[in-house]
Design a protein around this motif. Structure first.
Motif, PDB file in Angstrom:
ATOM      1  N   PRO A   1       0.786  -1.238   0.000  1.00  0.00           N
ATOM      2  CA  PRO A   1       0.000   0.000   0.000  1.00  0.00           C
ATOM      3  C   PRO A   1       0.817   1.288   0.000  1.00  0.00           C
ATOM      4  CG  PRO A   1      -0.446  -1.310   1.991  1.00  0.00           C
ATOM      5  CD  PRO A   1       0.532  -2.068   1.163  1.00  0.00           C
ATOM      6  N   HIS A   2       1.973   1.306   0.620  1.00  0.00           N
ATOM      7  CA  HIS A   2       2.705   2.562   0.801  1.00  0.00           C
ATOM      8  C   HIS A   2       3.753   2.864  -0.273  1.00  0.00           C
ATOM      9  CE1 HIS A   2       5.385  -0.422   2.519  1.00  0.00           C
ATOM     10  NE2 HIS A   2       6.360   0.425   2.241  1.00  0.00           N
ATOM     11  N   VAL A   3       3.987   1.970  -1.210  1.00  0.00           N
ATOM     12  CA  VAL A   3       5.029   2.193  -2.222  1.00  0.00           C
ATOM     13  C   VAL A   3       4.590   3.306  -3.163  1.00  0.00           C
ATOM     14  CG1 VAL A   3       6.277   1.142  -4.154  1.00  0.00           C
ATOM     15  CG2 VAL A   3       5.931  -0.142  -2.035  1.00  0.00           C
ATOM     16  N   ALA A   4       5.446   4.317  -3.308  1.00  0.00           N
ATOM     17  CA  ALA A   4       5.082   5.523  -4.058  1.00  0.00           C
ATOM     18  C   ALA A   4       5.293   5.394  -5.561  1.00  0.00           C
ATOM     19  CB  ALA A   4       5.883   6.713  -3.526  1.00  0.00           C
ATOM     20  N   CYS A   5       6.100   4.434  -6.003  1.00  0.00           N
ATOM     21  CA  CYS A   5       6.425   4.328  -7.439  1.00  0.00           C
ATOM     22  C   CYS A   5       5.841   3.056  -8.061  1.00  0.00           C
ATOM     23  CB  CYS A   5       7.938   4.403  -7.645  1.00  0.00           C
ATOM     24  SG  CYS A   5       8.880   3.182  -6.711  1.00  0.00           S
ATOM     25  N   LYS A   6       4.608   2.720  -7.688  1.00  0.00           N
ATOM     26  CA  LYS A   6       3.972   1.493  -8.179  1.00  0.00           C
ATOM     27  C   LYS A   6       3.812   1.465  -9.689  1.00  0.00           C
ATOM     28  CE  LYS A   6       1.128   0.394  -4.257  1.00  0.00           C
ATOM     29  NZ  LYS A   6      -0.142  -0.166  -3.853  1.00  0.00           N
ATOM     30  N   ALA A   7       3.440   2.588 -10.290  1.00  0.00           N
ATOM     31  CA  ALA A   7       3.247   2.607 -11.745  1.00  0.00           C
ATOM     32  C   ALA A   7       4.561   2.260 -12.446  1.00  0.00           C
ATOM     33  CB  ALA A   7       2.735   3.974 -12.205  1.00  0.00           C
ATOM     34  N   GLU A   8       5.670   2.753 -11.938  1.00  0.00           N
ATOM     35  CA  GLU A   8       6.973   2.450 -12.515  1.00  0.00           C
ATOM     36  C   GLU A   8       7.339   0.983 -12.319  1.00  0.00           C
ATOM     37  OE1 GLU A   8       6.220   5.011 -10.539  1.00  0.00           O
ATOM     38  OE2 GLU A   8       7.021   6.854 -11.401  1.00  0.00           O
ATOM     39  N   VAL A   9       6.987   0.427 -11.179  1.00  0.00           N
ATOM     40  CA  VAL A   9       7.220  -0.998 -10.919  1.00  0.00           C
ATOM     41  C   VAL A   9       6.441  -1.832 -11.944  1.00  0.00           C
ATOM     42  CG1 VAL A   9       6.820  -2.891  -9.294  1.00  0.00           C
ATOM     43  CG2 VAL A   9       7.725  -0.710  -8.459  1.00  0.00           C
ATOM     44  N   LEU A  10       5.192  -1.474 -12.156  1.00  0.00           N
ATOM     45  CA  LEU A  10       4.360  -2.204 -13.113  1.00  0.00           C
ATOM     46  C   LEU A  10       4.903  -2.079 -14.536  1.00  0.00           C
ATOM     47  CD1 LEU A  10       0.933  -1.272 -11.571  1.00  0.00           C
ATOM     48  CD2 LEU A  10       1.899  -3.583 -11.709  1.00  0.00           C
ATOM     49  N   GLN A  11       5.427  -0.906 -14.888  1.00  0.00           N
ATOM     50  CA  GLN A  11       6.027  -0.737 -16.217  1.00  0.00           C
ATOM     51  C   GLN A  11       7.255  -1.628 -16.367  1.00  0.00           C
ATOM     52  OE1 GLN A  11       4.952   1.008 -19.033  1.00  0.00           O
ATOM     53  NE2 GLN A  11       6.597  -0.224 -19.910  1.00  0.00           N
ATOM     54  N   LEU A  12       8.069  -1.722 -15.326  1.00  0.00           N
ATOM     55  CA  LEU A  12       9.238  -2.604 -15.370  1.00  0.00           C
ATOM     56  C   LEU A  12       8.795  -4.056 -15.535  1.00  0.00           C
ATOM     57  CD1 LEU A  12      12.216  -3.271 -15.236  1.00  0.00           C
ATOM     58  CD2 LEU A  12      12.104  -2.997 -12.735  1.00  0.00           C
ATOM     59  N   LEU A  13       7.759  -4.448 -14.818  1.00  0.00           N
ATOM     60  CA  LEU A  13       7.242  -5.813 -14.968  1.00  0.00           C
ATOM     61  C   LEU A  13       6.731  -6.062 -16.389  1.00  0.00           C
ATOM     62  CD1 LEU A  13       5.456  -6.135 -11.524  1.00  0.00           C
ATOM     63  CD2 LEU A  13       7.392  -7.541 -12.317  1.00  0.00           C
ATOM     64  N   LEU A  14       6.092  -5.065 -16.976  1.00  0.00           N
ATOM     65  CA  LEU A  14       5.635  -5.189 -18.364  1.00  0.00           C
ATOM     66  C   LEU A  14       6.831  -5.345 -19.305  1.00  0.00           C
ATOM     67  CD1 LEU A  14       3.508  -5.128 -20.605  1.00  0.00           C
ATOM     68  CD2 LEU A  14       3.580  -2.622 -20.489  1.00  0.00           C
ATOM     69  N   ASN A  15       7.862  -4.558 -19.102  1.00  0.00           N
ATOM     70  CA  ASN A  15       9.064  -4.672 -19.938  1.00  0.00           C
ATOM     71  C   ASN A  15       9.686  -6.063 -19.813  1.00  0.00           C
ATOM     72  OD1 ASN A  15       8.687  -2.010 -20.672  1.00  0.00           O
ATOM     73  ND2 ASN A  15      10.376  -1.228 -19.453  1.00  0.00           N
ATOM     74  N   ILE A  16       9.756  -6.562 -18.599  1.00  0.00           N
ATOM     75  CA  ILE A  16      10.314  -7.893 -18.367  1.00  0.00           C
ATOM     76  C   ILE A  16       9.469  -8.941 -19.091  1.00  0.00           C
ATOM     77  CG2 ILE A  16      10.663  -9.679 -16.599  1.00  0.00           C
ATOM     78  CD1 ILE A  16      11.462  -7.309 -14.689  1.00  0.00           C
ATOM     79  N   TYR A  17       8.179  -8.871 -18.918  1.00  0.00           N
ATOM     80  CA  TYR A  17       7.294  -9.862 -19.527  1.00  0.00           C
ATOM     81  C   TYR A  17       7.324  -9.793 -21.054  1.00  0.00           C
ATOM     82  CZ  TYR A  17       3.367 -12.922 -20.340  1.00  0.00           C
ATOM     83  OH  TYR A  17       2.590 -13.973 -20.774  1.00  0.00           O
ATOM     84  N   SER A  18       7.503  -8.616 -21.590  1.00  0.00           N
ATOM     85  CA  SER A  18       7.487  -8.425 -23.041  1.00  0.00           C
ATOM     86  C   SER A  18       8.828  -8.736 -23.701  1.00  0.00           C
ATOM     87  CB  SER A  18       7.092  -6.976 -23.363  1.00  0.00           C
ATOM     88  OG  SER A  18       5.820  -6.690 -22.841  1.00  0.00           O
ATOM     89  N   SER A  19       9.869  -8.881 -22.911  1.00  0.00           N
ATOM     90  CA  SER A  19      11.204  -9.101 -23.461  1.00  0.00           C
ATOM     91  C   SER A  19      11.308 -10.439 -24.177  1.00  0.00           C
ATOM     92  CB  SER A  19      12.243  -9.057 -22.347  1.00  0.00           C
ATOM     93  OG  SER A  19      13.503  -9.401 -22.863  1.00  0.00           O
ATOM     94  N   ARG A  20      11.853 -10.385 -25.372  1.00  0.00           N
ATOM     95  CA  ARG A  20      12.092 -11.598 -26.163  1.00  0.00           C
ATOM     96  C   ARG A  20      13.460 -11.521 -26.856  1.00  0.00           C
ATOM     97  NH1 ARG A  20       7.996 -12.041 -23.741  1.00  0.00           N
ATOM     98  NH2 ARG A  20       6.040 -13.024 -24.322  1.00  0.00           N
ATOM     99  N   GLU A  21      14.326 -10.646 -26.378  1.00  0.00           N
ATOM    100  CA  GLU A  21      15.618 -10.413 -27.032  1.00  0.00           C
ATOM    101  C   GLU A  21      16.440 -11.686 -27.165  1.00  0.00           C
ATOM    102  OE1 GLU A  21      18.661  -8.517 -29.007  1.00  0.00           O
ATOM    103  OE2 GLU A  21      16.619  -7.841 -28.643  1.00  0.00           O
ATOM    104  N   TRP A  22      16.589 -12.428 -26.061  1.00  0.00           N
ATOM    105  CA  TRP A  22      17.434 -13.617 -26.115  1.00  0.00           C
ATOM    106  C   TRP A  22      16.811 -14.715 -26.968  1.00  0.00           C
ATOM    107  CZ3 TRP A  22      21.857 -11.986 -25.412  1.00  0.00           C
ATOM    108  CH2 TRP A  22      22.229 -11.176 -24.347  1.00  0.00           C
ATOM    109  N   SER A  23      15.517 -14.908 -26.872  1.00  0.00           N
ATOM    110  CA  SER A  23      14.889 -15.955 -27.693  1.00  0.00           C
ATOM    111  C   SER A  23      14.924 -15.590 -29.167  1.00  0.00           C
ATOM    112  CB  SER A  23      13.470 -16.254 -27.221  1.00  0.00           C
ATOM    113  OG  SER A  23      12.698 -15.083 -27.171  1.00  0.00           O
ATOM    114  N   HIS A  24      14.748 -14.317 -29.492  1.00  0.00           N
ATOM    115  CA  HIS A  24      14.851 -13.889 -30.897  1.00  0.00           C
ATOM    116  C   HIS A  24      16.286 -14.031 -31.406  1.00  0.00           C
ATOM    117  CE1 HIS A  24      11.002 -11.242 -30.551  1.00  0.00           C
ATOM    118  NE2 HIS A  24      10.720 -12.504 -30.765  1.00  0.00           N
TER     119      HIS A  24
END
Length: 162
Positions: A77-100
């Motif tokens: 509840p108290h984390v101030a940069c949640k939107a940025e955390v979620l964006q990082l998680l999206l970047n991680i999930y979307s990453s396909r560099e090594w498999s490509h």
């Protein structure tokens, strides 16, 4: 560490590889993101992103072990940069560099990517395991968090990682 991030000590961070060497700075960066104001937390998260998802799309060995802590931050509840955390998680999930890269490599070099592709697979699975946290954040009263959570949830729904 407070009430969150208690499991940080269970990971041998200095044994994990990141683009610039050891992952030993990850616990400090996660703690700053957890307990600082939005500006300081966002700066810590930017540096952390360089270690676990360099350039926004290159996974490191330390990525998958970091994801559960990012999910913990997103749900706290108290984390101030949640939107940025979620964006990082999206970047991680979307990453396909090594498999490509592995798919495009000449056969004699394909084995060079095996462990890096596994880093991606494991990181994707770790993000997917946090689906419930992400779903809960889609209704956040903070519009930045709600939008970031919705984008991540859309990505989780769009395709299963390899």
């Amino acid at each position: 560490m407070g009430t969150i991030l208690k499991g940080l000590h269970r990971v041998q961070w200095s044994d994990l590889e990141v683009p610039r060497g050891s992952a030993r700075d990850i616990p400090t960066l996660l703690s700053k993101a957890a307990y600082s104001d939005r500006e300081t937390g966002s700066l810590a998260l930017d540096y952390l992103a360089d270690l676990v998802c360099e350039l926004g799309f290159v996974i490191s060995e330390a990525t998958a072990p970091t994801v559960p802590f990012l999910l913990e931050l997103a749900g706290a509840p108290h984390v101030a940069c949640k939107a940025e955390v979620l964006q990082l998680l999206l970047n991680i999930y979307s990453s396909r560099e090594w498999s490509h890269s592995a798919a495009d490599a000449l056969p004699k070099y394909a084995d060079n990517y095996t462990h890096k592709v596994q880093w991606e697979v494991t990181a994707h699975q770790a993000v997917l395991a946090g689906r419930e946290v992400v779903e809960g954040l889609t209704g956040s009263i903070d519009p930045d968090v709600a939008v970031a959570a919705s984008k991540l949830l859309d990505a989780l729904d769009a395709e299963e990682p390899q």
